[in-house]
Structures are given as structure tokens and as C-alpha cells.
Design a protein around this motif. Sequence first.
Motif, PDB file in Angstrom:
ATOM      1  N   LEU A  76       7.837  68.197 -27.565  1.00 43.56           N
ATOM      2  CA  LEU A  76       6.533  67.911 -28.170  1.00 43.56           C
ATOM      3  C   LEU A  76       5.708  69.185 -28.322  1.00 43.56           C
ATOM      4  CD1 LEU A  76       5.583  64.592 -26.339  1.00 43.56           C
ATOM      5  CD2 LEU A  76       5.899  64.861 -28.809  1.00 43.56           C
ATOM      6  N   PHE A  77       5.814  70.083 -27.359  1.00 42.82           N
ATOM      7  CA  PHE A  77       5.102  71.368 -27.391  1.00 42.82           C
ATOM      8  C   PHE A  77       5.404  72.109 -28.698  1.00 42.82           C
ATOM      9  CE2 PHE A  77       5.017  75.935 -25.946  1.00 42.82           C
ATOM     10  CZ  PHE A  77       3.671  76.013 -25.616  1.00 42.82           C
ATOM     11  N   VAL A  78       6.687  72.154 -29.046  1.00 40.36           N
ATOM     12  CA  VAL A  78       7.121  72.824 -30.278  1.00 40.36           C
ATOM     13  C   VAL A  78       6.609  72.069 -31.504  1.00 40.36           C
ATOM     14  CG1 VAL A  78       9.127  73.472 -31.674  1.00 40.36           C
ATOM     15  CG2 VAL A  78       9.157  73.836 -29.191  1.00 40.36           C
ATOM     16  N   GLU A  79       6.750  70.740 -31.482  1.00 37.19           N
ATOM     17  CA  GLU A  79       6.338  69.933 -32.639  1.00 37.19           C
ATOM     18  C   GLU A  79       4.829  70.015 -32.870  1.00 37.19           C
ATOM     19  OE1 GLU A  79       7.065  65.470 -34.547  1.00 37.19           O
ATOM     20  OE2 GLU A  79       7.634  65.851 -32.464  1.00 37.19           O
ATOM     21  N   ALA A 157      -3.247  67.865 -26.517  1.00 36.29           N
ATOM     22  CA  ALA A 157      -3.858  68.982 -25.787  1.00 36.29           C
ATOM     23  C   ALA A 157      -3.300  69.061 -24.366  1.00 36.29           C
ATOM     24  CB  ALA A 157      -5.381  68.813 -25.753  1.00 36.29           C
ATOM     25  N   SER A 158      -3.061  67.910 -23.759  1.00 36.51           N
ATOM     26  CA  SER A 158      -2.524  67.883 -22.400  1.00 36.51           C
ATOM     27  C   SER A 158      -1.123  68.498 -22.345  1.00 36.51           C
ATOM     28  CB  SER A 158      -2.560  66.448 -21.860  1.00 36.51           C
ATOM     29  OG  SER A 158      -1.334  65.891 -21.622  1.00 36.51           O
ATOM     30  N   VAL A 159      -0.313  68.235 -23.364  1.00 36.64           N
ATOM     31  CA  VAL A 159       1.037  68.819 -23.437  1.00 36.64           C
ATOM     32  C   VAL A 159       0.935  70.335 -23.630  1.00 36.64           C
ATOM     33  CG1 VAL A 159       3.140  68.964 -24.838  1.00 36.64           C
ATOM     34  CG2 VAL A 159       2.171  66.723 -24.259  1.00 36.64           C
ATOM     35  N   LEU A 160       0.079  70.770 -24.548  1.00 34.40           N
ATOM     36  CA  LEU A 160      -0.080  72.211 -24.795  1.00 34.40           C
ATOM     37  C   LEU A 160      -0.521  72.945 -23.528  1.00 34.40           C
ATOM     38  CD1 LEU A 160      -1.903  72.151 -28.258  1.00 34.40           C
ATOM     39  CD2 LEU A 160       0.446  72.900 -27.839  1.00 34.40           C
ATOM     40  N   ALA A 161      -1.495  72.361 -22.826  1.00 37.54           N
ATOM     41  CA  ALA A 161      -2.023  73.008 -21.626  1.00 37.54           C
ATOM     42  C   ALA A 161      -0.971  73.059 -20.518  1.00 37.54           C
ATOM     43  CB  ALA A 161      -3.272  72.272 -21.140  1.00 37.54           C
ATOM     44  N   LYS A 162      -0.304  71.937 -20.287  1.00 34.57           N
ATOM     45  CA  LYS A 162       0.655  71.876 -19.172  1.00 34.57           C
ATOM     46  C   LYS A 162       1.862  72.771 -19.414  1.00 34.57           C
ATOM     47  CE  LYS A 162       3.297  69.053 -16.003  1.00 34.57           C
ATOM     48  NZ  LYS A 162       3.116  70.121 -14.999  1.00 34.57           N
TER      49      LYS A 162
END
Length: 214
Positions: A76-79, A157-162
Amino acid sequence: MAKLTEEQLKEKYANLNVYEQKYFDAGYTLVAGIDEAGRGPLAGPVAAAACILDPNYPILGLDDSKKLSEKKREALFVEIKEHALAYSVVTMDAGVIDEINILEATKKAMRQCVKELEEKGYKPQALLVDAVKLDGTGIYVEPIIKGDAKSNSIAAASVLAKVTRDHLMEKYDEEFPGYGFAKHKGYGTKDHYAAIREKGMCPIHRRTFLKVIH
């Protein structure tokens, strides 16, 4: 846990788009979700992220990053980075956390994220923030309790931050070996406390979180 079908994922996305849709229906076009990772650990930075998703590109499978497997978070981070309209991630290190406290450091990182979106030409018209009552942006803020499980933008945003923070902690593990940062990411596990007792604190430890170690 059973894998969701594409139809179920689309339904979930629609359910997590209720907050965003409310603003779209009111004529807003740029709605940013904001979240953080790393408020609780004994070491390392706190990371904040802001994300404006493309309403024409639904990213399926978004959820509170803590509920997702590492493999799913990384995908998901990449997507998200490829398909969001705009995003930003800001970290505040242990020195800042010790100086102004963890909540203020988190807010400072969040405000910087918003500023970076503006600098990219995507000034949000509304901010959906996970639980934090964010002031000082000049933009309307809606704090949402457990927002990372209720809003696609906050979940993104939670995925990007983590993931950003996890990657940083893996690098710190190489820089400061013996603490296990790659494994526990700075959280207060039994092994982490044992390493601190044995080796003392390193430069990325939060002094205000570790005033007394017996």
C-alpha cells in the motif's frame, strides 16, 4: 483471516469514504487525511503524514496500519505514493520530542506536512485528523477518534507514517546495533529495556521517556 473479495474491498472503501464524501458533496476537492506513527516508543522519531487521495483512483485495502500485515503495508505504501494526488511525511527526532513533549512534536510534524502539501500546490480545504485537535494551520480540522479505521485518507496517512518510520528504525538498527531497533522499532519491549540497562541510552533514545531505568 479470510481474504476479502474485490467486491468486499470496494464496499469497505466506500464505507471508509463517508467523511471524504461529505466534503466532496459540499464542493470541496482537496481533503487531506493526517495521522502519526511512533508516539509511544522509547526511541526514534515520531512520524506524521498527510495524504490527499485521488477520488478517481480508489486504493483498495486501506485500513489502520496496525491492523495490516507488514507485506500489505509495504504494498500500500508504494501504491499510495504512486497514485495519491499529493502526500508528505515529516519526522521529529528524539531531541525535539524531549524539548517540547511528544504531543507538541506530533502536532509540529503534522503542521509541517500541511505546509509541504501547500508548497506542492495542493493546499487542503479540510483536514481529517486521527484524534488530534490540530491547531495553527488556518484550515478547517475534523478530529476523528480511531480515524485510521474510519477514513481512507487517514488510513493512507497512517500507512505512510508507519512504513516510513519502520524503515528509519531499520537504518538505526545498523547505526546503533545491539538494541534490536529493527525488531521492536523502539517500543518498550522486555529485550529493549534489557539492552538499555546493559548498554545505556543511545542518541536516538527519548530521555524524557526514560528518566528512571532500574
